[in-house]
Design a protein around this motif. Structure first.
Motif, PDB file in Angstrom:
ATOM      1  N   VAL A  11       6.527   8.438   1.962  1.00  0.00           N
ATOM      2  CA  VAL A  11       7.181   7.299   2.617  1.00  0.00           C
ATOM      3  C   VAL A  11       6.126   6.254   3.009  1.00  0.00           C
ATOM      4  O   VAL A  11       6.317   5.054   2.826  1.00  0.00           O
ATOM      5  CB  VAL A  11       7.961   7.779   3.859  1.00  0.00           C
ATOM      6  CG1 VAL A  11       8.565   6.598   4.602  1.00  0.00           C
ATOM      7  CG2 VAL A  11       9.055   8.757   3.455  1.00  0.00           C
ATOM      8  N   ALA A  12       4.987   6.732   3.505  1.00  0.00           N
ATOM      9  CA  ALA A  12       3.940   5.813   3.957  1.00  0.00           C
ATOM     10  C   ALA A  12       3.398   4.981   2.802  1.00  0.00           C
ATOM     11  O   ALA A  12       3.329   3.754   2.879  1.00  0.00           O
ATOM     12  CB  ALA A  12       2.806   6.601   4.619  1.00  0.00           C
ATOM     13  N   ASN A  14       5.872   2.493   1.582  1.00  0.00           N
ATOM     14  CA  ASN A  14       6.020   1.368   2.507  1.00  0.00           C
ATOM     15  C   ASN A  14       4.861   0.383   2.388  1.00  0.00           C
ATOM     16  O   ASN A  14       5.051  -0.826   2.442  1.00  0.00           O
ATOM     17  CB  ASN A  14       6.098   1.871   3.951  1.00  0.00           C
ATOM     18  CG  ASN A  14       7.530   2.031   4.423  1.00  0.00           C
ATOM     19  OD1 ASN A  14       8.243   1.055   4.566  1.00  0.00           O
ATOM     20  ND2 ASN A  14       7.948   3.259   4.638  1.00  0.00           N
ATOM     21  N   ILE A  15       3.665   0.926   2.229  1.00  0.00           N
ATOM     22  CA  ILE A  15       2.491   0.058   2.068  1.00  0.00           C
ATOM     23  C   ILE A  15       2.628  -0.727   0.764  1.00  0.00           C
ATOM     24  O   ILE A  15       2.370  -1.934   0.707  1.00  0.00           O
ATOM     25  CB  ILE A  15       1.192   0.900   2.106  1.00  0.00           C
ATOM     26  CG1 ILE A  15       1.007   1.488   3.507  1.00  0.00           C
ATOM     27  CG2 ILE A  15      -0.015   0.053   1.710  1.00  0.00           C
ATOM     28  CD1 ILE A  15      -0.118   2.500   3.627  1.00  0.00           C
ATOM     29  N   LEU A  28       5.341  -1.561  -0.656  1.00  0.00           N
ATOM     30  CA  LEU A  28       6.402  -2.564  -0.479  1.00  0.00           C
ATOM     31  C   LEU A  28       5.876  -3.801   0.256  1.00  0.00           C
ATOM     32  O   LEU A  28       6.186  -4.934  -0.116  1.00  0.00           O
ATOM     33  CB  LEU A  28       7.571  -1.938   0.291  1.00  0.00           C
ATOM     34  CG  LEU A  28       8.816  -2.802   0.463  1.00  0.00           C
ATOM     35  CD1 LEU A  28       9.422  -3.144  -0.891  1.00  0.00           C
ATOM     36  CD2 LEU A  28       9.849  -2.081   1.333  1.00  0.00           C
ATOM     37  N   ASP A  29       5.059  -3.581   1.280  1.00  0.00           N
ATOM     38  CA  ASP A  29       4.454  -4.726   1.987  1.00  0.00           C
ATOM     39  C   ASP A  29       3.633  -5.561   1.005  1.00  0.00           C
ATOM     40  O   ASP A  29       3.699  -6.790   0.998  1.00  0.00           O
ATOM     41  CB  ASP A  29       3.514  -4.244   3.108  1.00  0.00           C
ATOM     42  CG  ASP A  29       4.269  -3.720   4.325  1.00  0.00           C
ATOM     43  OD1 ASP A  29       5.473  -3.993   4.446  1.00  0.00           O
ATOM     44  OD2 ASP A  29       3.643  -3.040   5.160  1.00  0.00           O
ATOM     45  N   GLU A  62       0.716  -6.676   8.749  1.00  0.00           N
ATOM     46  CA  GLU A  62       1.019  -5.567   7.834  1.00  0.00           C
ATOM     47  C   GLU A  62      -0.259  -4.837   7.421  1.00  0.00           C
ATOM     48  O   GLU A  62      -0.352  -3.607   7.493  1.00  0.00           O
ATOM     49  CB  GLU A  62       1.733  -6.115   6.591  1.00  0.00           C
ATOM     50  CG  GLU A  62       3.085  -6.722   6.920  1.00  0.00           C
ATOM     51  CD  GLU A  62       3.624  -7.658   5.842  1.00  0.00           C
ATOM     52  OE1 GLU A  62       4.711  -8.207   6.043  1.00  0.00           O
ATOM     53  OE2 GLU A  62       2.966  -7.850   4.807  1.00  0.00           O
ATOM     54  N   HIS A  75      -1.993  -0.934   7.570  1.00  0.00           N
ATOM     55  CA  HIS A  75      -2.475  -0.177   6.410  1.00  0.00           C
ATOM     56  C   HIS A  75      -3.904   0.324   6.665  1.00  0.00           C
ATOM     57  O   HIS A  75      -4.253   1.453   6.346  1.00  0.00           O
ATOM     58  CB  HIS A  75      -2.498  -1.048   5.140  1.00  0.00           C
ATOM     59  CG  HIS A  75      -1.185  -1.704   4.823  1.00  0.00           C
ATOM     60  ND1 HIS A  75      -1.060  -2.659   3.842  1.00  0.00           N
ATOM     61  CD2 HIS A  75       0.052  -1.543   5.338  1.00  0.00           C
ATOM     62  CE1 HIS A  75       0.197  -3.060   3.776  1.00  0.00           C
ATOM     63  NE2 HIS A  75       0.901  -2.404   4.682  1.00  0.00           N
TER      64      HIS A  75
END
Lengths: 160, 294
Positions: B74-75, B78-79, B81-82, B173, B177
């Protein structure tokens, strides 16, 4: 209802306990005769909900009788969790999602070598004995935590 | 009645795939070009920053369902996606500055290898698979996010209103990260003998590509007040990395930097072998079925 009232009542697609106004992404609603210009801002650059919000706004305003709807996006000033209204914070907590703390003015970005100390209260029992399970959650804006007292896992809208 | 009817475009911007309703990335943003700017240079600069984000996003997405634990799946997603979000804004700006009728998708999916301007650090294979492992991926993320955070912080003062706005948004963001990568670096270095060995090897894997991040580029020099001079970021990045290394009892790797080809590197479209394979996978669907929508 005014266009502003209609737009403000549209729910966030990923946190449907909040309206777009609660979330603080609704920046402006401008009515010019039949034409409405709504201005929103993304929470995260890659937030896929933005397109959904745009569609929801258009749909709600069209249903309310506004024939010409334009949804614009602004990037500045960038959204932070401080844009969530007090009402929004309360609604999050009521629905079992720990709200973010207020951050206020920020300076240089510090490097955090440890996860931040737990100052996040469990939304169920209020205990401060909570720990982070995952820094990333089901959506870009949330982390996953668990309560050491009532043992329940819960989501936390992380401060940015 | 076609069973798939509900899936096709209904005219609303509801379908999250390329080619459908994704054309409004910068709608409403003040898009006036800054005065006295060479638009070719501005396009090139937006491609540099956009391609860095796009290619690393693609690499991180490869970890989906293959990370050591579900939370990390998930992490990393998500990174990714950013970074994809940042890439979309920057490629849209590149297309706009260029003035030719093209968009973010055309730039992402139809350019050839020599037209990509990303640094080579983001394209190399750091796993999953034989090209690396989770530690190598974390090592790259640590270096890249530290560099990009320093860059974006400076870029918030850019004379280009779009670059300044994209940077202001990206700072928050990328800071997250960087923390994520730094915390994993500490865990892996301070974990077992094996995890420490992998972390050391991971840093050695990515270190030859670090110098390129700070190599001054003529495009930057031709955009005073708009672009950031990469060379000026080095001290700040070194300080952060040294803090992490000290906390993790790691030594800065002593590995020679990868050579450029007659002075040309990733920023000039000269890439490593890994880039072609990456693009083949990333662009395959779009190129096989041009204009397809779901």
């Amino acid at each position: 209802m005014s266009a502003r009232e209609v737009a403000a009542a549209v729910l966030d697609p990923e946190l449907p306990v909040l309206t777009l106004a609660d979330l603080g992404v609704l920046r402006d609603v401008h009515e010019d005769g039949d034409h409405v210009v709504v201005t929103i801002t993304p929470t995260y650059s890659g937030c896929p909900a933005l397109d959904e919000m745009r569609a929801d706004l258009t749909r709600s305003l069209t249903a309310a009788g506004y024939t010409s709807v334009e949804v614009r996006t602004v990037l500045a000033p960038a959204w932070t969790t401080d844009w969530i209204s007090d009402d929004g914070l309360r609604k999050l907590a009521e629905h079992g999602i720990a709200p973010p703390s207020r951050i206020g003015r920020r300076g240089p970005v510090p490097l955090n070598l440890e996860p931040p100390a737990a100052r996040v209260a469990c939304p169920r029992c209020g205990s401060l004995r909570t720990r982070e399970l995952s820094r990333f959650g089901s959506t870009a804006c949330k982390a996953l935590r668990a309560c050491g007292d009532c043992k329940e896992p819960f989501e936390h809208v992380k401060e940015i | 009645m076609n069973a798939y009817e509900g899936l096709v475009d209904t005219g609303e911007e509801r379908h999250w795939a390329f080619g459908t309703g994704f054309t409004a990335a910068l709608s409403g943003v003040d898009r006036a070009l800054p005065a006295e700017v060479d638009t070719e240079d501005l396009t090139a600069y937006c491609l540099m920053l956009g391609d860095d984000a796009l290619i690393l996003s693609q690499r991180l997405a490869e970890w989906c369902s293959r990370a050591p634990e579900l939370e990390e799946d998930v992490a990393l997603a998500n990174i990714a996606l950013d970074l994809l979000g940042q890439a979309r804004l920057l490629l849209t700006r590149a297309a706009e500055a260029d003035g030719v009728a093209c968009d973010e998708d055309t730039l992402a999916f139809t350019r050839d290898e020599h037209e990509f301007r990303n640094v080579r650090l983001v394209e190399i294979d750091c796993g999953p698979g034989p090209g690396g492992d989770f530690a190598a991926t974390i090592a790259r993320l640590l270096v890249f996010s530290t560099y990009r955070l320093a860059l974006l912080q400076r870029l918030t003062g850019s004379r280009d209103p779009v670059l300044a706005a994209v940077a202001a948004k990206g700072v928050k963001e990328v800071a997250y990260h960087r923390d994520h990568a730094a915390q994993w670096t500490l865990r892996l270095a301070g974990g077992t003998e094996f995890s420490r060995e992998r972390m050391v090897a991971g840093l050695e894997r990515v270190w030859p590509f670090v110098d390129e991040l700070f190599a001054p580029h003529p495009v930057e020099a031709r955009l005073p007040g708009i672009a950031v001079d990469s060379a000026t970021l080095r001290a700040e990045v070194d300080e952060v990395l040294d803090t992490v290394f000290a906390a993790a009892s790691l030594a800065r790797p002593e590995v020679s930097p990868l050579a450029t080809v007659a002075g040309r590197g990733g920023r000039d479209g000269v890439h490593t072998e890994a880039m072609g394979y990456l693009l083949a996978e990333m662009q395959h669907v779009h190129r096989s079925m041009p204009g397809a929508t779901w």
